[in-house]
Design a protein around this motif. Structure first.
Motif, PDB file in Angstrom:
ATOM      1  N   PRO A  50       0.827  -1.211   0.000  1.00  0.00           N
ATOM      2  CA  PRO A  50       0.000   0.000   0.000  1.00  0.00           C
ATOM      3  C   PRO A  50       0.864   1.264   0.000  1.00  0.00           C
ATOM      4  CG  PRO A  50      -0.772  -1.556   1.653  1.00  0.00           C
ATOM      5  CD  PRO A  50       0.545  -2.072   1.167  1.00  0.00           C
ATOM      6  N   VAL A  51       0.328   2.336  -0.581  1.00  0.00           N
ATOM      7  CA  VAL A  51       1.078   3.586  -0.687  1.00  0.00           C
ATOM      8  C   VAL A  51       1.474   4.111   0.681  1.00  0.00           C
ATOM      9  CG1 VAL A  51       0.940   5.999  -1.410  1.00  0.00           C
ATOM     10  CG2 VAL A  51      -0.022   4.211  -2.869  1.00  0.00           C
ATOM     11  N   LEU A  52       0.573   4.021   1.659  1.00  0.00           N
ATOM     12  CA  LEU A  52       0.875   4.523   2.995  1.00  0.00           C
ATOM     13  C   LEU A  52       2.071   3.792   3.597  1.00  0.00           C
ATOM     14  CD1 LEU A  52       0.169   6.404   5.321  1.00  0.00           C
ATOM     15  CD2 LEU A  52      -1.438   4.662   6.161  1.00  0.00           C
ATOM     16  N   SER A  53       2.158   2.489   3.381  1.00  0.00           N
ATOM     17  CA  SER A  53       3.284   1.706   3.892  1.00  0.00           C
ATOM     18  C   SER A  53       4.585   2.150   3.252  1.00  0.00           C
ATOM     19  CB  SER A  53       3.056   0.215   3.630  1.00  0.00           C
ATOM     20  OG  SER A  53       1.913  -0.255   4.297  1.00  0.00           O
ATOM     21  N   VAL A  54       4.532   2.449   1.962  1.00  0.00           N
ATOM     22  CA  VAL A  54       5.722   2.912   1.241  1.00  0.00           C
ATOM     23  C   VAL A  54       6.183   4.254   1.796  1.00  0.00           C
ATOM     24  CG1 VAL A  54       6.652   3.590  -1.006  1.00  0.00           C
ATOM     25  CG2 VAL A  54       5.057   1.670  -0.850  1.00  0.00           C
ATOM     26  N   VAL A  55       5.231   5.155   2.030  1.00  0.00           N
ATOM     27  CA  VAL A  55       5.561   6.489   2.553  1.00  0.00           C
ATOM     28  C   VAL A  55       6.184   6.388   3.937  1.00  0.00           C
ATOM     29  CG1 VAL A  55       4.600   8.688   3.332  1.00  0.00           C
ATOM     30  CG2 VAL A  55       3.801   7.665   1.191  1.00  0.00           C
ATOM     31  N   ILE A  56       5.595   5.578   4.820  1.00  0.00           N
ATOM     32  CA  ILE A  56       6.108   5.443   6.188  1.00  0.00           C
ATOM     33  C   ILE A  56       7.506   4.817   6.181  1.00  0.00           C
ATOM     34  CG2 ILE A  56       5.770   4.251   8.391  1.00  0.00           C
ATOM     35  CD1 ILE A  56       2.757   4.529   7.941  1.00  0.00           C
ATOM     36  N   ALA A  57       7.698   3.771   5.378  1.00  0.00           N
ATOM     37  CA  ALA A  57       9.004   3.111   5.304  1.00  0.00           C
ATOM     38  C   ALA A  57      10.067   4.062   4.774  1.00  0.00           C
ATOM     39  CB  ALA A  57       8.916   1.877   4.413  1.00  0.00           C
ATOM     40  N   THR A  58       9.710   4.842   3.753  1.00  0.00           N
ATOM     41  CA  THR A  58      10.653   5.806   3.184  1.00  0.00           C
ATOM     42  C   THR A  58      11.035   6.862   4.217  1.00  0.00           C
ATOM     43  OG1 THR A  58       9.705   5.495   0.978  1.00  0.00           O
ATOM     44  CG2 THR A  58      11.045   7.454   1.311  1.00  0.00           C
ATOM     45  N   PHE A  59      10.046   7.323   4.984  1.00  0.00           N
ATOM     46  CA  PHE A  59      10.318   8.319   6.028  1.00  0.00           C
ATOM     47  C   PHE A  59      11.251   7.757   7.098  1.00  0.00           C
ATOM     48  CE2 PHE A  59       9.274   9.916  10.272  1.00  0.00           C
ATOM     49  CZ  PHE A  59       9.606  11.255  10.121  1.00  0.00           C
ATOM     50  N   LEU A  60      10.998   6.522   7.534  1.00  0.00           N
ATOM     51  CA  LEU A  60      11.825   5.928   8.584  1.00  0.00           C
ATOM     52  C   LEU A  60      13.260   5.721   8.123  1.00  0.00           C
ATOM     53  CD1 LEU A  60       9.352   3.286  10.095  1.00  0.00           C
ATOM     54  CD2 LEU A  60      10.110   5.425  11.141  1.00  0.00           C
ATOM     55  N   VAL A  61      13.421   5.226   6.892  1.00  0.00           N
ATOM     56  CA  VAL A  61      14.764   4.990   6.366  1.00  0.00           C
ATOM     57  C   VAL A  61      15.550   6.292   6.276  1.00  0.00           C
ATOM     58  CG1 VAL A  61      16.084   4.256   4.339  1.00  0.00           C
ATOM     59  CG2 VAL A  61      14.142   2.897   5.104  1.00  0.00           C
ATOM     60  N   ASN A  62      14.862   7.374   5.929  1.00  0.00           N
ATOM     61  CA  ASN A  62      15.546   8.648   5.707  1.00  0.00           C
ATOM     62  C   ASN A  62      15.434   9.605   6.891  1.00  0.00           C
ATOM     63  OD1 ASN A  62      17.140   9.496   3.454  1.00  0.00           O
ATOM     64  ND2 ASN A  62      15.775  11.226   3.164  1.00  0.00           N
ATOM     65  N   SER A  63      14.900   9.152   8.008  1.00  0.00           N
ATOM     66  CA  SER A  63      14.676  10.041   9.152  1.00  0.00           C
ATOM     67  C   SER A  63      15.976  10.534   9.778  1.00  0.00           C
ATOM     68  CB  SER A  63      13.824   9.332  10.217  1.00  0.00           C
ATOM     69  OG  SER A  63      14.447   8.129  10.639  1.00  0.00           O
ATOM     70  N   ARG A  64      17.089   9.864   9.492  1.00  0.00           N
ATOM     71  CA  ARG A  64      18.382  10.317  10.032  1.00  0.00           C
ATOM     72  C   ARG A  64      18.723  11.726   9.559  1.00  0.00           C
ATOM     73  NH1 ARG A  64      18.895   7.312   5.650  1.00  0.00           N
ATOM     74  NH2 ARG A  64      20.426   7.852   4.031  1.00  0.00           N
ATOM     75  N   ILE A  65      18.168  12.136   8.413  1.00  0.00           N
ATOM     76  CA  ILE A  65      18.447  13.472   7.890  1.00  0.00           C
ATOM     77  C   ILE A  65      17.931  14.552   8.838  1.00  0.00           C
ATOM     78  CG2 ILE A  65      18.065  15.043   5.954  1.00  0.00           C
ATOM     79  CD1 ILE A  65      19.927  12.786   5.286  1.00  0.00           C
ATOM     80  N   ILE A  66      16.912  14.226   9.636  1.00  0.00           N
ATOM     81  CA  ILE A  66      16.407  15.190  10.618  1.00  0.00           C
ATOM     82  C   ILE A  66      17.508  15.534  11.619  1.00  0.00           C
ATOM     83  CG2 ILE A  66      14.711  15.573  12.456  1.00  0.00           C
ATOM     84  CD1 ILE A  66      12.826  13.674  10.964  1.00  0.00           C
ATOM     85  N   LEU A  67      18.201  14.507  12.095  1.00  0.00           N
ATOM     86  CA  LEU A  67      19.291  14.727  13.048  1.00  0.00           C
ATOM     87  C   LEU A  67      20.435  15.495  12.396  1.00  0.00           C
ATOM     88  CD1 LEU A  67      19.403  11.207  14.759  1.00  0.00           C
ATOM     89  CD2 LEU A  67      18.349  13.289  15.639  1.00  0.00           C
ATOM     90  N   MET A  68      20.767  15.138  11.166  1.00  0.00           N
ATOM     91  CA  MET A  68      21.855  15.819  10.463  1.00  0.00           C
ATOM     92  C   MET A  68      21.508  17.281  10.211  1.00  0.00           C
ATOM     93  SD  MET A  68      22.936  12.954   7.649  1.00  0.00           S
ATOM     94  CE  MET A  68      23.256  11.256   8.132  1.00  0.00           C
ATOM     95  N   SER A  69      20.285  17.548   9.789  1.00  0.00           N
ATOM     96  CA  SER A  69      19.863  18.922   9.519  1.00  0.00           C
ATOM     97  C   SER A  69      19.893  19.761  10.788  1.00  0.00           C
ATOM     98  CB  SER A  69      18.448  18.936   8.927  1.00  0.00           C
ATOM     99  OG  SER A  69      18.407  18.265   7.689  1.00  0.00           O
ATOM    100  N   THR A  70      19.496  19.160  11.909  1.00  0.00           N
ATOM    101  CA  THR A  70      19.522  19.874  13.183  1.00  0.00           C
ATOM    102  C   THR A  70      20.953  20.261  13.550  1.00  0.00           C
ATOM    103  OG1 THR A  70      17.586  18.635  13.933  1.00  0.00           O
ATOM    104  CG2 THR A  70      18.897  19.733  15.616  1.00  0.00           C
ATOM    105  N   THR A  71      21.879  19.346  13.302  1.00  0.00           N
ATOM    106  CA  THR A  71      23.287  19.623  13.596  1.00  0.00           C
ATOM    107  C   THR A  71      23.832  20.728  12.687  1.00  0.00           C
ATOM    108  OG1 THR A  71      23.631  17.319  14.270  1.00  0.00           O
ATOM    109  CG2 THR A  71      25.600  18.612  13.736  1.00  0.00           C
ATOM    110  N   ILE A  72      23.544  20.625  11.399  1.00  0.00           N
ATOM    111  CA  ILE A  72      24.030  21.606  10.421  1.00  0.00           C
ATOM    112  C   ILE A  72      23.435  22.989  10.683  1.00  0.00           C
ATOM    113  CG2 ILE A  72      23.744  22.296   7.999  1.00  0.00           C
ATOM    114  CD1 ILE A  72      26.095  20.515   8.323  1.00  0.00           C
TER     115      ILE A  72
END
Length: 234
Positions: free
Chosen positions: A67-89
């Motif tokens: 399902p599309v929702l599952s794809v969106v959630i999985a993509t967000f989780l895999v790429n969520s590390r960018i939140i931490l990196m952006s906060t640092t930058i």
């Protein structure tokens, strides 16, 4: 690296890292076509999602009929590390406008973040919008361009993994890690080695107890905690 933060310096210092993008993005383009997606679908995934491993996760899930929702959630989780990196930058760009910060955060990648963290060792803790934005845009254009090449080759390459192009990213990060260790004059070398070793152990253990898409974010948080604790102890 040197202390300059201009356009020309950014181009020169980004050049070694973008070679890693060429191999992995071309491989993504080929894999996308072998999964049955069109040239434009694969290219737009890189141009709009621009999330490396998250792109591969998304295409594999779509091809499997998730399902599309599952794809969106999985993509967000895999790429969520960018939140931490952006906060640092963001702490280095407090005097810049919100629009500039959004631009930097939108195009930030693991590689440009690591390059920026290396750069501050040569600039007394400074970064400029021009330098990091140039690094981000060059990386983005290389990624999209290499994806187009891979997607153009399409199904002509039956088994892209046999060429080992996906190891290019690993090799690039090993190089960036080495540069970080030898250039950081503020932290004790023994402390750095302890944190690297501890992070490796945490990654191994996390692969056993955590879902694959949570390993990176989990190890990032635990690794930072370990680093802070060791810094105070040592």
């Amino acid at each position: 690296m040197n202390s300059n933060l201009n356009f020309a310096t950014a181009c020169r210092e980004t050049l070694p890292t973008i070679f890693g993008y060429i191999g992995i993005a071309a491989t993504f383009g080929i894999i996308g076509r072998t999964l049955g997606f069109t040239f434009w679908q694969v290219l737009l995934t890189s141009a709009l999602v621009y999330a490396g491993s998250a792109q591969l996760t998304a295409l594999n899930m779509i091809a499997a009929g998730n399902p599309v929702l599952s794809v969106v959630i999985a993509t967000f989780l895999v790429n969520s590390r960018i939140i931490l990196m952006s906060t640092t930058i963001a702490s280095y760009f407090q005097k810049d406008s919100l629009s500039k910060n959004i631009c930097l955060g939108s195009f930030l990648t693991d590689e440009s973040f690591a390059l920026g963290m290396n750069k501050i060792n040569y600039t007394h803790g400074r970064l400029s919008f021009q330098w990091l934005n140039t690094t981000n845009i060059l990386s983005y254009l290389t990624w999209v361009g290499a994806t187009a090449v891979g997607a153009g080759i399409g199904t002509a390459v039956k088994n892209p993994q046999k060429f080992g192009l996906d190891f290019a990213i690993v090799a690039m990060f090993l190089g960036l890690l080495y540069l970080q260790v030898i250039s950081d004059q503020q932290l004790n070398r023994f402390l750095q080695i302890c944190v690297i070793g501890g992070t490796m152990v945490l990654t191994y253990l996390s692969l056993i107890v955590l879902p694959a898409n949570l390993v990176i974010i989990g190890v990032t948080i635990w690794g930072c905690t370990l680093g802070v604790w060791l810094k105070h102890v040592l």
